[in-house]
Design an enzyme around this catalytic site. Structure first.
Site, PDB file in Angstrom:
ATOM      1  N   ASP A 227      -8.110  -9.272   3.933  1.00 22.48           N
ATOM      2  CA  ASP A 227      -7.837  -8.204   4.893  1.00 22.48           C
ATOM      3  C   ASP A 227      -8.923  -8.175   5.970  1.00 22.48           C
ATOM      4  O   ASP A 227      -9.774  -7.285   5.961  1.00 22.48           O
ATOM      5  CB  ASP A 227      -7.815  -6.863   4.133  1.00 22.48           C
ATOM      6  CG  ASP A 227      -7.432  -5.700   5.015  1.00 22.48           C
ATOM      7  OD1 ASP A 227      -6.971  -5.948   6.143  1.00 22.48           O
ATOM      8  OD2 ASP A 227      -7.598  -4.546   4.576  1.00 22.48           O
TER       9      ASP A 227
ATOM     10  N   GLU B 230       0.833  -1.208   0.000  1.00 19.94           N
ATOM     11  CA  GLU B 230       0.000   0.000   0.000  1.00 19.94           C
ATOM     12  C   GLU B 230       0.874   1.267   0.000  1.00 19.94           C
ATOM     13  O   GLU B 230       0.725   2.142   0.851  1.00 19.94           O
ATOM     14  CB  GLU B 230      -0.967  -0.022   1.187  1.00 19.94           C
ATOM     15  CG  GLU B 230      -1.921  -1.218   1.114  1.00 19.94           C
ATOM     16  CD  GLU B 230      -2.994  -1.261   2.192  1.00 19.94           C
ATOM     17  OE1 GLU B 230      -2.743  -0.736   3.295  1.00 19.94           O
ATOM     18  OE2 GLU B 230      -4.078  -1.806   1.920  1.00 19.94           O
TER      19      GLU B 230
ATOM     20  N   GLU C 121     -12.490  -3.091  12.151  1.00 19.77           N
ATOM     21  CA  GLU C 121     -12.568  -2.313  10.909  1.00 19.77           C
ATOM     22  C   GLU C 121     -13.713  -2.769   9.998  1.00 19.77           C
ATOM     23  O   GLU C 121     -14.503  -1.953   9.530  1.00 19.77           O
ATOM     24  CB  GLU C 121     -11.229  -2.420  10.175  1.00 19.77           C
ATOM     25  CG  GLU C 121     -11.221  -1.698   8.841  1.00 19.77           C
ATOM     26  CD  GLU C 121      -9.870  -1.752   8.150  1.00 19.77           C
ATOM     27  OE1 GLU C 121      -8.921  -2.332   8.706  1.00 19.77           O
ATOM     28  OE2 GLU C 121      -9.782  -1.205   7.038  1.00 19.77           O
TER      29      GLU C 121
HETATM   30  C1  GCV Z   1      -2.559   0.206   8.623  1.00 20.88           C
HETATM   31  C2  GCV Z   1      -6.028  -2.273   5.540  1.00 20.88           C
HETATM   32  C3  GCV Z   1      -6.501  -1.101   6.337  1.00 20.88           C
HETATM   33  C4  GCV Z   1      -5.384  -0.075   6.500  1.00 20.88           C
HETATM   34  C5  GCV Z   1      -4.190  -0.768   7.152  1.00 20.88           C
HETATM   35  C6  GCV Z   1      -3.778  -1.939   6.281  1.00 20.88           C
HETATM   36  C7  GCV Z   1      -2.637  -2.748   6.887  1.00 20.88           C
HETATM   37  O1  GCV Z   1      -5.774  -1.897   4.217  1.00 20.88           O
HETATM   38  O2  GCV Z   1      -7.630  -0.529   5.729  1.00 20.88           O
HETATM   39  O3  GCV Z   1      -5.872   0.960   7.304  1.00 20.88           O
HETATM   40  O4  GCV Z   1      -3.120   0.115   7.324  1.00 20.88           O
HETATM   41  O5  GCV Z   1      -4.869  -2.814   6.126  1.00 20.88           O
HETATM   42  O6  GCV Z   1      -2.939  -3.740   7.533  1.00 20.88           O
HETATM   43  O7  GCV Z   1      -1.496  -2.373   6.714  1.00 20.88           O
END
Ligand code: GCV
Length: 613
Positions: free
Chosen positions: A319, A240, A347
């Site tokens: 995720d 990411e 989340e």
């Molecule tokens: C900390 C997902 C979440 C992100 C998170 C990422 C990760 O994409 O939406 O907020 O980032 O996972 O675990 O690195």
């Protein structure tokens, strides 16, 4: 500002005299607790390093003898106290952890915000610096120690400025913070930015560059000089948009090993996250399947990581969705140290508004994952500075239970739930059982009213609360369900994207075969037409409708149960107000998802319930 409601330690005295070591903390806790009970109980602590973090408790009349290593004494003391609070009486005990690293990963930013945080602002950062009430941090230490959690990673894996400086300009602050948690056997860990050498003025962050290697070694020497018991570094790299070794044509093993070499003289570990996939996918590309990504990257590297590297793998290949199969990486890497990562921060599971007790889900993970496959566990924290430390008072259960799980993954979900309820609330047997049932069934209810049968990603983009079936469909994240008027789901069998082939033979067959694939994962592994007949005789579309109507009804029943429970005033008010929001959310999910599939398929509900046009 945090209160004490909803916490499993709330019956203990609020403060402890300052202690220097875990053994002193054990002494202070037991002294205060026995004095409060007024039953003339005494104790004797005997340090036995051979027991490590484990302990033995033996009662001789009213004298409780605890033997254990450095932190073992502390864990033994807490288990004596919690056992008595649960009404278990004076029991002899012997226990040792399955995993030496039981980590909590806070995704706290130094501006005080918490990524995916639903319990208020950071407990220790604000305005770009450390900012905390030391008493509250010591209380946090007690909470973590009583759940046997022994590592806290302080900052977000997405390292935002000025968090890079935690390992340079802020070492004094780090040292002071570490000192607060040390008496509770909690060691710190820090998330680092792989490109730090660039910000320090080096021309490259290439892990094979001699200057870069020297940079990290010198940095590690400075860090460990200040915090000698730092557990290590946590790294999100090439994920990411975070920097990583791929930019220099290097593998993840080369990146991780370079850091591992720098921390090895200090007995540090590098925890390297395996959450790596193409987050810039073109939705038109039906060949690329995100769940396949991590295995493709890491399987060829099995055996290449240094001994002090731990690869941290999320429980599922996507995720933290409501329902995912266990990540095949956790089942296939044999020569790499692995940590299982779970997410307490809800989340995708209701954001601590909707009730979602996690132990039943964890049981399912360990039903598939042999506990010996991994060497440690990590959980994304659900803590914050709100009045209730975990947002929803009942979400404290997940933190408590996670500690129990990481100590001993065989612990039964019902036991974890029952223990937390008994510690936290004084209820008669009937009410206690009713609260336990409410919690134990909460995941099932949530799953039914949200995305069906393992489909995933029907949430509102970015915020991830509430339904939006088309929200991620034409986006870059590799998160598609590809529903059309005939069918829904992705074929991940050998005929399809091949994801199912990443599993060991038996599981591969289980998932690949439509006769054996568990219902709840049917649409994760298969693309099926709406008139597909399920094992129970219902069509797929009817099952989707039924689940959504039933999920909503389950929440209505949960609200009734909650209303009848004689809980403390604050907890009750908070839980009820959140339950009202959950009801609205469940209604929204039910109607949006049912209407979405009704519009596509044109099939009416066989039971004539209302589906909006
Ligand atoms: C900390 C997902 C979440 C992100 C998170 C990422 C990760 O994409 O939406 O907020 O980032 O996972 O675990 O690195």
């Amino acid at each position: 500002m945090n209160g004490f409601d909803g916490l499993w330690l709330k019956k203990l005295q609020r403060t402890l005299p300052p202690c220097e070591t875990p053994a002193e903390t054990a002494k202070a806790e037991l002294s205060a607790f026995f004095a409060d009970r007024g039953l003339g109980e005494t104790f004797a602590l005997a340090e036995d390093e051979a027991l490590g973090e484990g302990y033995r408790v033996c009662w001789e009349g009213a004298c409780c003898r605890v033997a254990g290593g450095h932190t073992g004494l502390l864990y033994g003391a807490y288990d004596v106290i919690l056992g008595l609070l649960k009404g278990e009486g004076r029991q002899d005990l012997a226990s040792a952890p399955q995993y030496p690293l039981r980590m909590l990963n806070a995704w706290d930013n130094m501006d005080g915000s918490v990524e995916r945080g639903y319990s208020g602002r950071s407990l220790w950062f604000e305005g770009g610096r450390f900012d905390y009430d030391p008493e509250r941090i010591r209380y946090l230490g007690r909470l973590l120690a009583s759940a046997h959690i022994n590592v806290l990673c302080l900052n977000n894996v997405n390292v935002h400025a000025p968090a890079q400086e935690l390992v340079s300009g802020m070492l004094g602050d780090l040292k002071a913070f570490a000192a607060l948690l040390r008496p509770f056997g909690v060691r710190l860990m820090v998330s680092i930015d792989f490109s730090l050498p660039l910000s320090a003025g080096l021309p490259t962050a290439d892990p094979l560059d001699a200057g870069v290697r020297e940079f990290w070694k010198a940095l590690a020497d400075r860090v460990w000089a200040e915090v000698p018991d730092l557990a290590g570094f946590l790294v999100k790299a090439d994920s990411e948009h975070r920097p990583g070794p791929n930019a220099y044509g290097r593998t993840h093993a080369e990146g991780a090993n370079m850091l591992a070499e720098a921390v090895v003289p200090h007995q540090g570990v590098v925890v390297w996250r395996a959450f790596v996939y193409d987050c810039m996918q073109d939705w038109r590309d039906a060949q690329t399947d995100r769940p396949c990504a991590a295995y493709k990257i890491y399987q060829p590297l099995d055996g290449d990581f240094r001994d002090n590297v731990i690869l941290q793998v999320k429980n599922g290949p996507y995720d933290f969705q409501v329902r995912e199969p266990v990540s095949p990486l956790l089942l296939s890497l044999k020569k790499t140290h692995l940590a299982l990562e779970v997410q307490l921060a809800q989340e995708y599971t209701g954001q601590q508004i909707d009730l979602y007790a996690m132990p039943p889900m964890w049981r399912e993970i360990f039903d598939v994952l042999p506990k010996e496959n991994i060497c440690s566990m990590a959980a994304v924290s659900n803590l914050g500075r709100g009045y209730f430390w975990t947002g929803h008072p009942f979400a404290a259960l997940n933190l408590y239970a996670y500690g129990r799980l990481a100590w001993q993954p065989d612990t039964e979900p019902g036991r974890m739930i029952g223990d937390w309820v008994r510690l936290t609330y004084d209820l008669n047997v009937e009410d206690r059982e009713s609260l336990c049932r409410l919690l134990a069934g909460s995941r099932n209810a949530y799953e039914k009213y949200t995305a069906p049968l393992g489909l995933c990603w029907m949430v509102v983009p970015h915020t991830h609360y509430g339904p939006c079936p088309g929200g991620y469909e034409f986006d870059l994240w590799g998160t598609y369900h590809r529903a059309d008027r005939n069918a829904v789901g992705i074929d991940r069998t050998g005929e399809g994207t091949g994801y199912a082939l990443q599993y060991p033979e038996k599981l591969h067959e289980l998932y690949e075969n439509l006769d054996t694939c568990p219902d709840e994962m049917l649409l994760f592994f298969h693309r099926l037409s709406y008139d597909w007949v399920m094992r129970d005789g219902r069509t797929l579309i009817q099952r989707i409708y039924d689940d959504h109507f039933e999920g909503y009804e389950a929440v209505r029943a949960m609200a009734e149960t909650l209303r009848a429970l004689p809980l403390p005033e604050n907890d009750k008010a908070e839980a009820e107000s959140r339950m009202q929001r959950q009801l609205r959310n469940a209604r929204e999910w039910r109607d949006v998802i049912n209407t979405f599939f009704h519009r596509l398929s044109g099939v009416s509900d066989a039971r004539g319930r209302r589906i909006y046009p």
